[in-house]
Design an enzyme around this catalytic site. Structure first.
Site, mmCIF file in Angstrom:
data_model
loop_
_atom_site.group_PDB
_atom_site.id
_atom_site.type_symbol
_atom_site.label_atom_id
_atom_site.label_comp_id
_atom_site.label_asym_id
_atom_site.label_seq_id
_atom_site.Cartn_x
_atom_site.Cartn_y
_atom_site.Cartn_z
ATOM 1 N N GLY A 203 0.825 -1.215 0.000
ATOM 2 C CA GLY A 203 0.000 0.000 0.000
ATOM 3 C C GLY A 203 0.848 1.249 0.000
ATOM 4 C CG ASN A 204 -0.345 4.638 -1.528
ATOM 5 O OD1 ASN A 204 -1.052 5.469 -0.982
ATOM 6 N ND2 ASN A 204 -0.753 3.928 -2.588
ATOM 7 C CG HIS A 205 2.784 6.504 3.987
ATOM 8 N ND1 HIS A 205 2.537 5.836 5.158
ATOM 9 C CD2 HIS A 205 4.073 6.233 3.667
ATOM 10 C CE1 HIS A 205 3.624 5.195 5.540
ATOM 11 N NE2 HIS A 205 4.578 5.408 4.638
#
Ligand SMILES: Cc1cc2nc3c(=O)[nH]c(=O)nc-3n(C[C@H](O)[C@H](O)[C@H](O)COP(=O)(O)O)c2cc1C
Length: 400
Positions: A203-205
């Site tokens: 995923g990412n932030h």
């Protein structure tokens, strides 16, 4: 501001909205209908607002309240807006203080409807909503969810905190002209998750805050907004249709389903470039041996795909991309704009605590026509409003 309260079961939620408005310093005159007072009594509105509360035009006639209240308001916000109030407003009926106020107001007018799905979908209500919108009122689409009894569907009043946000965003613009009225806007927000197994993902932030700010501000400017949200845990914005997705492929599918109806598409979602070739059906366990390497495959380029489809179909859809870069921000942004072919690319620097999950943002907007606009650091809704300004400048669109 004037808070018009209709005789719907959701009237009780408006006490909390009123509380939020007065606590943040707004002077609120509550104008309930007779039916509204059957749900929540006059003393509650009077005590919470600190202002007199009347429903008819025959009280304190020397002050001519049926004209004054509307004339002196900066915003008239009607919630819950019943089918009945909207029918009267569309027809220009003025048989109580609220409907008179609606005719005398020259400030922005917002309706937050709430009713059973059948009432909302009835051709009479649809026609009344269209009439009100065509005259410059903002009618927030109701939310989908639990209605009065055990039934669920579209027709639910958005949560008071989000109604407060809608009122605040309309007030801060300070103009009665909803310049995105009649425009259908599609926004993606959040960050995708690419499953490794049932419990793990790549995923990412991205928090979705910038996309949500774009959705809220677009709704406050009268747009018909669909928000495709990937793994966002923020409250649902009022007046916005929400589609929830998780992976890049789901996001691509949702955008494909919604894009044809959109006049403006804004891609703020952080979409994973790659996904695991295989997602394990059950949780991957430690075996003592070295873990198997994770093999990745490229995801479709959603932004470039939207542009290609637009070219093929020959529409005048406006497409806005967002680029998060850690270094060589402008050079990378220009290269990305050329590669993707969108109309505007909003480039912001990320990393080191910037942009992701923060309240503030800063960006440079690169135009396909060579324009460069710097947006200084400020709340994400300021950046959102600047982006809408740029979109409206480029495509004035239909007059509502
Ligand atoms: C328990 C109850 C709940 C109601 N809820 C709604 C509602 O959510 N939306 C609506 O449009 N009408 C609702 N109605 C019907 C309205 O009260 C009715 O149409 C009334 O005439 C509206 O008056 P007003 O628009 O002057 O406030 C409800 C009626 C009852 C008895």
């Amino acid at each position: 501001m004037v808070l018009g309260v209709g005789g719907g079961i959701a009237a009780y939620k408006i006490c909390e909205l009123l509380r939020r408005l007065t606590e943040s310093g707004h002077r609120v005159r509550v104008v309930p209908t007779e039916a509204a007072l059957r749900f929540v009594g006059e003393p509650t509105w009077a005590a919470l607002s600190g202002q007199p509360v009347e429903t008819g035009v025959w009280d304190r006639v020397h002050e001519v309240p049926h004209v004054r209240i509307g004339q002196s308001a900066d915003l008239v916000f009607v919630a819950p807006a019943t089918a009945d109030i909207m029918a009267k407003a569309a027809a220009g009926i003025a048989d109580d203080l609220l409907t008179n106020t609606l005719l005398t107001a020259r400030c922005p007018v917002v309706f937050a409807p709430a009713m059973h799905t059948e009432m909302w979908e009835h051709p009479a209500t649809r026609a009344n909503v269209a009439t009100l919108r065509s005259r410059g009122a903002i009618v927030l689409d109701p939310a989908v969810g639990r209605l009065t009894g055990v039934d669920t569907g579209r027709g639910r009043l958005p949560e008071p905190a989000e109604l407060f946000e809608a009122a605040r965003l309309v007030l801060r613009r300070g103009t009665a002209e909803p310049d995105l009225a009649g425009r259908r806007v599609l926004i993606s927000a959040g960050g995708t998750r690419e499953a490794i197994d049932p419990v793990r993902f790549i995923g990412n932030h991205s928090s979705g805050r910038q996309g949500y700010a774009l959705a809220r501000t677009a709704a406050a400017r009268g747009a018909d907004v669909t928000l495709v949200a990937a793994n966002v845990s923020l409250p649902d914005p009022a007046g916005v249709s929400l589609v929830r997705v998780s992976s890049a492929l789901e996001l691509a599918e949702a955008m494909e389903a919604e894009r044809a109806a959109a006049d403006i598409v804004v891609m703020t979602a952080a979409v994973a470039d790659f996904r695991p070739v295989d997602s394990a059906a059950s949780k991957i366990k430690k075996s003592g041996a070295a873990p198997a390497p994770l093999e990745l495959v490229e995801n479709p380029d959603i932004l470039a795909g939207l542009v290609t489809t637009r070219e093929r179909e020959g529409t005048d859809q406006t497409i806005v991309g967002f680029a998060a870069e850690t270094d060589d921000v402008i050079a990378n942004g220009r290269a990305k704009l050329a590669r993707k072919g969108c109309d505007l690319l909003v480039v912001n620097q990320v990393g080191g605590g910037r942009a992701f999950g923060t309240e503030d943002n800063q960006a440079t907007v690169l135009g396909a026509d060579g324009t460069v606009v710097d947006i200084p650091t400020g709340p994400k809704e300021d950046l959102a409003d600047r982006v809408w300004d740029l979109v409206v400048e480029r495509s004035p669109g239909r007059t509502p």
